[in-house]
Design an enzyme around this catalytic site. Sequence first.
Site, PDB file in Angstrom:
ATOM      1  N   ARG A 361      15.493  -3.113  11.564  1.00 50.03           N
ATOM      2  CA  ARG A 361      14.472  -2.904  12.544  1.00 50.03           C
ATOM      3  C   ARG A 361      13.102  -3.990  12.133  1.00 50.03           C
ATOM      4  NH1 ARG A 361      13.022   2.267  10.110  1.00 50.03           N
ATOM      5  NH2 ARG A 361      14.326   3.439  11.381  1.00 50.03           N
ATOM      6  N   ASN A 483      10.617   5.974  12.997  1.00 54.06           N
ATOM      7  CA  ASN A 483       9.943   7.137  11.650  1.00 54.06           C
ATOM      8  C   ASN A 483      10.987   7.395  10.857  1.00 54.06           C
ATOM      9  OD1 ASN A 483       8.737   8.813  10.156  1.00 54.06           O
ATOM     10  ND2 ASN A 483       7.357   9.587  11.894  1.00 54.06           N
ATOM     11  N   ASP A 484      11.075   6.645   9.739  1.00 49.86           N
ATOM     12  CA  ASP A 484      12.093   6.962   8.858  1.00 49.86           C
ATOM     13  C   ASP A 484      11.835   8.245   8.010  1.00 49.86           C
ATOM     14  OD1 ASP A 484      13.518   4.702   8.218  1.00 49.86           O
ATOM     15  OD2 ASP A 484      11.715   3.805   7.039  1.00 49.86           O
ATOM     16  N   CYS A 485      10.815   9.045   8.233  1.00 50.00           N
ATOM     17  CA  CYS A 485      10.594  10.261   7.641  1.00 50.00           C
ATOM     18  C   CYS A 485      10.698  11.531   8.495  1.00 50.00           C
ATOM     19  CB  CYS A 485       9.005  10.180   6.996  1.00 50.00           C
ATOM     20  SG  CYS A 485       9.144   8.819   5.863  1.00 50.00           S
ATOM     21  N   ASN A 487      13.598  13.329   9.727  1.00 48.39           N
ATOM     22  CA  ASN A 487      14.878  13.280   9.468  1.00 48.39           C
ATOM     23  C   ASN A 487      15.297  14.628   9.882  1.00 48.39           C
ATOM     24  OD1 ASN A 487      13.322  12.423   6.547  1.00 48.39           O
ATOM     25  ND2 ASN A 487      14.592  10.844   7.596  1.00 48.39           N
TER      26      ASN A 487
END
Length: 822
Positions: A361, A483-485, A487
């Site tokens: 990305r 937003n990788d965080c 989860n």
Amino acid sequence: MKFGFFDDANKEYVITSPKTPYPWINYLGTQDFFSLISNTAGGYSFYKDARLARITRYRYNNVPADAGGRYFYINDNGTVWNPGWSPVKTELDEYVCRHGMGYTVIKGKKNGLSAEVTFFVPQNFTGEVQKVVLKNESNEKKSFKLFSFVEWCLWDAQDDCSNFQRNFNTGEVEIEGSTIYHKTEYKERRNHFAFYTVNEPIDGFDTDRETFMGSIYNDFADPETVFSGEPKNSVADGWSPVASHFKKITLEAGETKTLVYVLGYVENPYEEKFNADGSMNKSRAYEMMKKFDTAEKADAALAELKETWDALLSKYTISSPDEKLNRQVNIWNQYQCMVTFNLSRSASYFESGIGRGMGFRDSNQDILGFVHQIPERARERILDIAATQLEDGGNYHQYQPLTKKGNDAAGTNFNDDPLWMILSTAAYIKETGDYGILNEMVDYKNDPALAQPLLDHLKRSFYHVVNNKGSHGLPLIGRADWNDCLNLNCFSRVPGESFQNTASNIAKEVDPETGAPLNEQTAESVMIAGMFTYIGPEYVELCRRMGDNAEADKAQAEIDKMKQAIIDYGWDGEWFLRAYDAYGKKVGSHENEEGKIFIEPQGFCIMSDIGGKEFTEKTMASIEKYLGTEHGLVLNNPAFTKYIVEYGEISTYPGGYKENAGIFCHNNAWIMCAAAYAGMGDVAFDYYTRIAPAYQEDEKLHRTEPYVYAQMIAGKDAKRFGEAKNSWLTGTAAWNFVAISQYILGVIPDYSGLKIDPSIPKAWDGYTVTRQFRGATFNIKVENPDHISKGIKSLTVDGKAVDGNIITDITGGVHEVVAVMG
Ligand code: GLC
Ligand code: GLC
């Protein structure tokens, strides 16, 4: 408080105090050889891959922060100093560091002697050139001693900082004339070596670190050899090899002396590694040295480098009454876009070069920022990225720049990923008009047997979203979206477990209220939904332009369905929801205690016209009310204060940092774009200036480089509100360039030509943008006589009126365009 100033005429930031709040760095090299250099000459060099071919050593998170670099030490009759102040830190009579486009000049002066070092990586050269100019500015003759210094890294930077039981025994060097060769492991499996040379005879050298330092108790600040003024001519044997040249210099009053040092990297084909007598084949190194054996040659290469940058930066330039805007758009934002394209997220003062490869990305978004500068390389990058896609339309989240292969360890199932490839390909085609790229055969899974045309890759990207929806008809989030965080499937209760690379725990979870087992088919992302309705139309348009109307209609129906799902299940009343978690509960709703509103879905939903004017106005008002701060827009509000197992990493950061209510400069741009799209030009530009580096006044608070964006500025919940971290390598560069150059200033590459659609502060009278586009140059004068934000009432090209606001006749040459707003 300021530590320097912008010199726009020279495209430089000039640092006037070495004691900046954080090391302020620059990047040298744009092709294969790269260097990071701080304002005190700290940093390191590598060839292509900051992990696998690290040339010089650098110690991250050190005390002091910036330890290791290419250092010149001067011993002037017992006074020892460095032109860049550090590491000896003797107070200088004068200090200045100029960070320019691909070069850095550091000059120090002490007791009537000045030393100016110009560092750069010439075009098509695998080495760093260091031109040293010494000038006796006193009225008396001066004799002094000059030591150079670099420390070699043993190639694999990860191994170099961990495998000491082996590494302390392998170091190997060779000295020949004025050249010090680093050839650790050359005799066995490596086909490369490095060298450090100077274009004059030397009076001594050192290559063993401990000998140079004098003992294991000395550091870079007090090397015994430099202080004693006597080189030891040491030859490294295992331990840590370094390279230091020693020269005795005498200068008459007013006299100048110039030396050219080269730090080079050489690869030999396997069969050509050795000469007949078994010695290392240095012929390629000799050729490199010959290229820079005089100051004139170095000057010519620097001039060429500057011309290259001038050309790259001339594709889009603005001339306006706001000099901060001009420098931001014309110089620094575009420069950062290019650096980010080259380095992805690999090597900075916050990225150690041994962590991540190229993000799928990230790299797709980077293309948006530099495609106009070098479309050929954008094309190549898109095809590389597409080859790491999987057959189901998903993709490897990361790939290795050296091998261009997907990285198994980082995995798949980040469900926003595929969409970004549609966006980058569309941007490339809008810039170039090159539809041929859609017919290029590209591997799936890096397997040539599975190759299909690029258009098929885009199709599978589009349907990856369609085929992976949850119970509300919204896209499943997978491991995470942008937003990788966030989860939502991770449920990590084990310290040290990776939040993003662990999806498996969900199988062990049950809903405490219902006792039902949880699964990955529940958590949905409104952000991906918004991305789908914003990016999906590009796929539809590409299908139409390729003549496949049936597919275009089918895809459009999916977009319409998604829009309805957002209206039905993605609207919270005053803003768009963020997600549904694995229990099916709302995330980013007024019903939540913390994290009631998130920034990410808002811009894409507004730009997809979801809910029309009413939703847009309410959303924009909520953004300012809950997310707005003087330093930018925070990601979410209120910040999370406890660990929420069903949300994952986002709730691990203290409030105000990173994805937990930090100011993520990347997604601030989406709101600027949305505001501009909605005709709110004043708001768009206000948000732009809140984070644009050129507008930052308090460099001491902000801390990172005042000429580039940082990924994150601490948000209003943080103790250090306003402090930036993670400068340089961030999608912020590309997206803010899109926001200002296209959405706000309104010069927009489109499929059928160049669209003019500004959305600006009402107070502006106008500005001129010069845009090179598909072989033509357009001088576009935007006039705003009625002081409005958006709308063009007339457009002329070379005096001839154009219908609408798109210039479709793109013939070469220079054209005068006048766009009158009204
Ligand atoms: C980092 C990552 C990017 C991600 C963002 C938000 O910038 O490189 O991929 O989207 O953080 O988590
Ligand atoms: C961490 C960071 C995030 C980044 C990710 C990359 O989660 O907080 O910003 O995108 O690592 O793996």
